[in-house]
Design an enzyme around this catalytic site. Sequence first.
Site, PDB file in Angstrom:
ATOM      1  N   ASP A  29       0.280  -1.191   0.022  1.00  0.00           N
ATOM      2  CA  ASP A  29       0.099   0.000   0.128  1.00  0.00           C
ATOM      3  C   ASP A  29       0.974   1.652  -0.038  1.00  0.00           C
ATOM      4  OD1 ASP A  29       1.010  -0.414   2.670  1.00  0.00           O
ATOM      5  OD2 ASP A  29      -1.263  -0.236   3.392  1.00  0.00           O
ATOM      6  N   ASP A  61       2.176 -10.535   2.492  1.00  0.00           N
ATOM      7  CA  ASP A  61       1.067 -10.516   3.815  1.00  0.00           C
ATOM      8  C   ASP A  61      -0.105 -10.844   2.593  1.00  0.00           C
ATOM      9  OD1 ASP A  61       3.088 -10.227   5.381  1.00  0.00           O
ATOM     10  OD2 ASP A  61       3.054  -7.902   4.932  1.00  0.00           O
ATOM     11  N   ASP A  66      -2.445  -8.361   1.820  1.00  0.00           N
ATOM     12  CA  ASP A  66      -3.360  -7.087   3.545  1.00  0.00           C
ATOM     13  C   ASP A  66      -3.572  -6.640   1.779  1.00  0.00           C
ATOM     14  OD1 ASP A  66      -0.908  -6.318   2.690  1.00  0.00           O
ATOM     15  OD2 ASP A  66      -0.479  -6.014   4.745  1.00  0.00           O
ATOM     16  N   ARG A  85       2.223  -9.341   9.098  1.00  0.00           N
ATOM     17  CA  ARG A  85       1.437  -8.151   9.873  1.00  0.00           C
ATOM     18  C   ARG A  85       0.814  -7.986  10.880  1.00  0.00           C
ATOM     19  NH1 ARG A  85       3.147  -2.364   5.937  1.00  0.00           N
ATOM     20  NH2 ARG A  85       1.609  -4.185   4.523  1.00  0.00           N
TER      21      ARG A  85
END
Length: 358
Positions: A106, A130, A132, A174
């Site tokens: 991100d 991850d 994520d 994470r």
Amino acid sequence: MTKFRKIGILTSGGDAPGMNACVKAVASKAAAMGIHAVGVVGGYAGLMRGDFVELTNEKLSNAIGMGGTLLYSTRCPEFKTEEAMQQAVKSCRDAEIDALICIGGDGTFRGATDMTFRGIPSIGLPGTIDNDITATDYTIGLDTAINTTIQMVDCLRDTCESHARLNVVEVMGRDCGQIALYAAIASGAVAVAVPEVPFDEAAAIAHIKALRDQGKRGMIVMVSEGMKNADGSAYAETLTKKIEAETGIECKFARLAHVVRGGKPTVRDRVTASEMAVKAVELLTEGKSNLVMCELDGKIVPVDIAWALIADRMYKNKLKEGDLDRFTAEELKAMEAMVEKRRAEIANLYQVATDNGN
């Protein structure tokens, strides 16, 4: 079709297996379209310095099967400043780089959108073990990380069985527990703890006691690194001591840490990386940018970076005042649906892991 002279490729943030496959595919597709591709050494910090490298056939000949990132990576918090971004733009102009493909998570995507708004069209590719990033079902590196985790956990299971021990294994991710969940299912872990689902510690310990009473010798408990104690310390280590104290079973603790970032990428990661990279180059030449390539329901599709970043905040309960103001009712509905899809996926994996933990 937009005509580019040169495309820059960078990798940023944590490295992930498959990043090099991305770099190779971008360079190969660009060459096939008559576009010169160069590598940026060291992520956004290298972009600011103007540190570029030629991506020769010799340099890329074995890249598709290499772990890590041959372009190297750094975390660059100073890139959030206007001065740093303008320096990066100047570096691109001086080197005649017309567009960027940015591989990472991100933070990498925020950099890509900043460059786009300052005149350097950019597209992001999701390279992070991850998984994520809420806007995509899959991120490059996840499959390799899970397989590496399982290889090591299988070794731990052997010695656990030999000595009738329990091993608590902490894995990366994470605040996303997907590596832990997949690894728990694939290893037959007797319990798993992830940040997204409330963990019933007492029930888990009671389950472990019951399994030992039934004659089970070796056991694995999987814990995501996002699980923390109230003081911010690692919960996995605390849980290891508590299980031993309450069950009398000899317990060991293993933190796999950064080793799961490395290794040769699996076929899944090599193919996904290549597909996303080729599509990204095609979209750039169509005049499109400020996008992140995503895998949704088995298809590679572009998603607006701003939408993807806010969807991520919504899923992680980190929305700020005004975050949703720029989106239409239809866009917000799609965002909410994606968040619910991810939550349902995590809940399903957790249930499978729990049902399989015997």
